[in-house]
Design a protein around this motif. Structure first.
Motif, PDB file in Angstrom:
ATOM      1  N   VAL A  99       7.754  -0.943  -6.782  1.00 18.17           N
ATOM      2  CA  VAL A  99       7.176  -1.939  -7.684  1.00 18.17           C
ATOM      3  C   VAL A  99       6.030  -1.348  -8.510  1.00 18.17           C
ATOM      4  O   VAL A  99       5.906  -1.618  -9.701  1.00 18.17           O
ATOM      5  N   LEU A 100       5.211  -0.514  -7.885  1.00  8.36           N
ATOM      6  CA  LEU A 100       3.937  -0.139  -8.506  1.00  8.36           C
ATOM      7  C   LEU A 100       3.762   1.347  -8.827  1.00  8.36           C
ATOM      8  O   LEU A 100       2.763   1.718  -9.432  1.00  8.36           O
ATOM      9  N   ASN A 101       4.694   2.197  -8.434  1.00 10.99           N
ATOM     10  CA  ASN A 101       4.461   3.638  -8.572  1.00 10.99           C
ATOM     11  C   ASN A 101       4.274   4.110 -10.014  1.00 10.99           C
ATOM     12  O   ASN A 101       3.567   5.088 -10.263  1.00 10.99           O
ATOM     13  N   LEU A 102       4.931   3.469 -10.968  1.00  4.72           N
ATOM     14  CA  LEU A 102       4.763   3.870 -12.361  1.00  4.72           C
ATOM     15  C   LEU A 102       3.382   3.499 -12.897  1.00  4.72           C
ATOM     16  O   LEU A 102       2.909   4.089 -13.860  1.00  4.72           O
ATOM     17  N   LEU A 103       2.749   2.515 -12.264  1.00  2.12           N
ATOM     18  CA  LEU A 103       1.529   1.932 -12.817  1.00  2.12           C
ATOM     19  C   LEU A 103       0.285   2.282 -12.007  1.00  2.12           C
ATOM     20  O   LEU A 103      -0.776   2.561 -12.574  1.00  2.12           O
ATOM     21  N   MET A 192      -0.638  -3.692 -17.506  1.00  5.12           N
ATOM     22  CA  MET A 192      -0.147  -3.030 -16.297  1.00  5.12           C
ATOM     23  C   MET A 192       0.338  -4.047 -15.267  1.00  5.12           C
ATOM     24  O   MET A 192       1.389  -3.860 -14.636  1.00  5.12           O
ATOM     25  N   VAL A 193      -0.409  -5.124 -15.097  1.00 10.63           N
ATOM     26  CA  VAL A 193      -0.010  -6.138 -14.112  1.00 10.63           C
ATOM     27  C   VAL A 193       1.286  -6.814 -14.538  1.00 10.63           C
ATOM     28  O   VAL A 193       2.195  -7.028 -13.729  1.00 10.63           O
ATOM     29  N   GLN A 194       1.413  -7.145 -15.819  1.00 10.21           N
ATOM     30  CA  GLN A 194       2.645  -7.771 -16.305  1.00 10.21           C
ATOM     31  C   GLN A 194       3.846  -6.845 -16.122  1.00 10.21           C
ATOM     32  O   GLN A 194       4.954  -7.288 -15.828  1.00 10.21           O
ATOM     33  N   GLY A 210       6.931  -0.387 -20.734  1.00  6.30           N
ATOM     34  CA  GLY A 210       6.412   0.520 -21.753  1.00  6.30           C
ATOM     35  C   GLY A 210       4.950   0.250 -22.055  1.00  6.30           C
ATOM     36  O   GLY A 210       4.126   1.176 -22.137  1.00  6.30           O
ATOM     37  N   ARG A 211       4.603  -1.035 -22.196  1.00  9.79           N
ATOM     38  CA  ARG A 211       3.203  -1.401 -22.456  1.00  9.79           C
ATOM     39  C   ARG A 211       2.326  -1.107 -21.243  1.00  9.79           C
ATOM     40  O   ARG A 211       1.171  -0.686 -21.381  1.00  9.79           O
ATOM     41  N   GLY A 212       2.886  -1.322 -20.042  1.00 11.13           N
ATOM     42  CA  GLY A 212       2.106  -1.075 -18.833  1.00 11.13           C
ATOM     43  C   GLY A 212       1.774   0.388 -18.648  1.00 11.13           C
ATOM     44  O   GLY A 212       0.636   0.751 -18.319  1.00 11.13           O
ATOM     45  N   PRO A 442       3.931 -12.436 -11.123  1.00 13.68           N
ATOM     46  CA  PRO A 442       3.679 -11.517 -10.012  1.00 13.68           C
ATOM     47  C   PRO A 442       2.578 -12.018  -9.092  1.00 13.68           C
ATOM     48  O   PRO A 442       2.521 -11.636  -7.930  1.00 13.68           O
ATOM     49  N   ILE A 443       1.702 -12.879  -9.623  1.00 17.13           N
ATOM     50  CA  ILE A 443       0.635 -13.493  -8.835  1.00 17.13           C
ATOM     51  C   ILE A 443       0.595 -14.962  -9.245  1.00 17.13           C
ATOM     52  O   ILE A 443       0.697 -15.276 -10.440  1.00 17.13           O
TER      53      ILE A 443
END
Length: 457
Positions: A99-103, A192-194, A210-212, A442-443
């Motif tokens: 879920v989060l490794n790219l960010l 990043m969160v989105q 891409g934006r994140g 996500p939240i």
């Protein structure tokens, strides 16, 4: 790490593949529809889905979700097994990584065991009494100014508190003033969160991912040159504390380590606080009797329109109970992923190594066996005697075990200061019967932004 395949098993050859597909498929569960599995049902109403699975399969079940076969585990016993993790079975890195490794690569939540413990110990310098007093001072300043603007107004609270929380992060976390620089940083965090729930997982142009990834690149470029400056300046903000943090051998954290931890903790702090502050405000507006009780407590501890002393935070017991009850009803992180590094047994089922598993705070927080009349707002569930009677892992909004949220005391502090300034100067009012629908991912957040009126006292 921020490559197109950083979130995949192929991009992380050290991740544990499923060791026994036959054993995994022997666990009762559902495949769902072709390609999507049960993903769409989960996204539509995760709590309803959880109760359906629990009723049909019990506390453990197998599903095809988000492109992979996973195992869901429900209840306080499941929470204890996974979070306390006595046998070091469960990897947080391999759970959150897809879920989060790219960010947020190498963020504290994406670390395991000795590496996690060492970095957590180093970062704890930022949450000692001295720095916390500084953060309290900055929080008071920013919150007082913003509450003055809210007083007497009709507003949508969620976007307002989100902007305030981001601005407060700039001052207390980064030590920079509000303004264009803080706005650019805030936008990068929002992107990043989105991106964390973007359907397209590669950082293609014009996509959330891409934006994140672009937001992460911006923050890396911002933070990295600042590290040496902050070490020399000896500032009291959280970023400067991280820049001076050392491992047990006395060595400073590297620039990359500081940047990755700062990125992750900024994200973890501002979005969870935004969600939980919103849910607490709504619940107090819907329960004016409790709002008045908290107002009386806040009035007895501090002067309206004046800073709330750090030493007085512990006196706001009812406010803390109410915050905990809001976290029970609408936890900001309703589910937690892990991956099994070893075979294990739970509720009569054998789960093989390599299996992605998930637990659900949101589900456990509504189980009648732990919470009589679970949908009722009742802060008195959190008096010390009631807490002692319950399973220790029946309430887990901050996680538990080695991965217990590092910033939980910061969260309590920020909410108490916020509630003090709001409630001692305003009455929070919503229309009769108002009960907005919430977006779960996500939240959690209210879909309409939460329409409230701040009636000046």
């Amino acid at each position: 790490m921020a490559t197109a395949h950083a979130y995949t098993d192929a991009g992380n050859p050290h991740w544990t593949p499923v060791q026994d597909e036959g054993a995994l498929m022997a666990i009762p569960g559902e495949e769902g529809i072709p390609f999507f599995g049960v993903t769409l049902r989960q996204l539509k109403d995760p709590y309803k889905f959880g109760f359906e699975m629990y009723k049909k399969h019990g506390p453990i079940y197998r599903i095809n979700s988000f492109g992979r076969t996973q195992v869901g585990m429900l209840g306080a016993e499941a929470n204890e097994l996974v979070l306390f993790d006595r046998a070091k079975i469960f990897s947080s890195e391999q759970g959150w990584g897809p879920v989060l490794n790219l960010l947020f690569p190498r963020g504290l939540m994406l670390m395991d065991f000795d590496h996690h413990r060492a970095d957590r110990k180093a970062l704890s310098i930022a949450f000692k009494p001295g720095p916390m007093r500084h953060y309290a001072e900055k929080l008071n300043e920013g919150i007082m100014e913003r509450v003055n603007k809210w007083s007497g107004q009709d507003l949508r609270f969620y976007p307002e508190i989100k902007k305030l929380t981001l601005d407060l992060a700039a001052t207390s976390f980064l030590g920079i003033p509000w303004g264009p620089e803080a706005d650019k940083i805030n936008k990068a965090f929002v992107d990043m969160v989105q991106a964390s729930i973007g359907v397209v997982r590669r950082p293609l142009p014009f996509t959330k991912m891409g934006r994140g990834v672009a937001g992460r690149d911006y923050l890396v470029d911002y933070f990295a040159p600042e590290v040496q400056k902050r070490r020399e300046q000896q500032g009291p903000d959280m970023f400067s504390q991280f820049c001076r943090a050392t491992h047990d051998n006395g060595e400073l954290l590297s620039t990359d380590e500081v940047v990755d931890h700062m990125n992750f903790l900024m994200m973890a702090a501002h979005d969870t606080i935004t969600s939980s502050a919103t849910s607490l405000l709504l619940l107090l507006a819907q329960h004016p009797d409790w709002q008045e009780r908290l107002r009386e407590e806040c009035m007895s501890v501090g002067v309206p329109g004046q800073p709330l002393s750090h030493d007085d935070l512990a006196k706001l017991e009812l406010t803390e109970y109410a915050f905990k009850e809001a976290l029970r009803l609408i936890p900001p992180v309703p589910s937690t992923p892990r991956r099994a590094l070893k075979d294990f047994e739970f509720a009569g089922q054998h789960v093989p190594a390599g299996t992605p598993v998930g637990i659900s705070a949101g589900f456990t927080h509504l189980m009648e066996e732990y919470w009589p009349d679970p949908y009722k707002f009742d802060p008195m569930r959190f008096t010390p005697d009631k807490v002692r009677e319950r399973h220790k892992f029946a309430w887990v909004p901050f996680g538990g075990g080695a991965h217990m949220c590092l910033g939980l005391h910061f969260a309590y502090m920020q909410i108490k200061i916020l509630m003090h300034h709001i409630l001692t100067q305003n009455r929070i009012v919503v229309e009769d019967g108002y009960d907005p629908k919430w977006q779960a991912w996500p939240i959690p957040q209210p879909k309409d932004g939460l329409k409230v009126r701040f009636e000046k006292l």
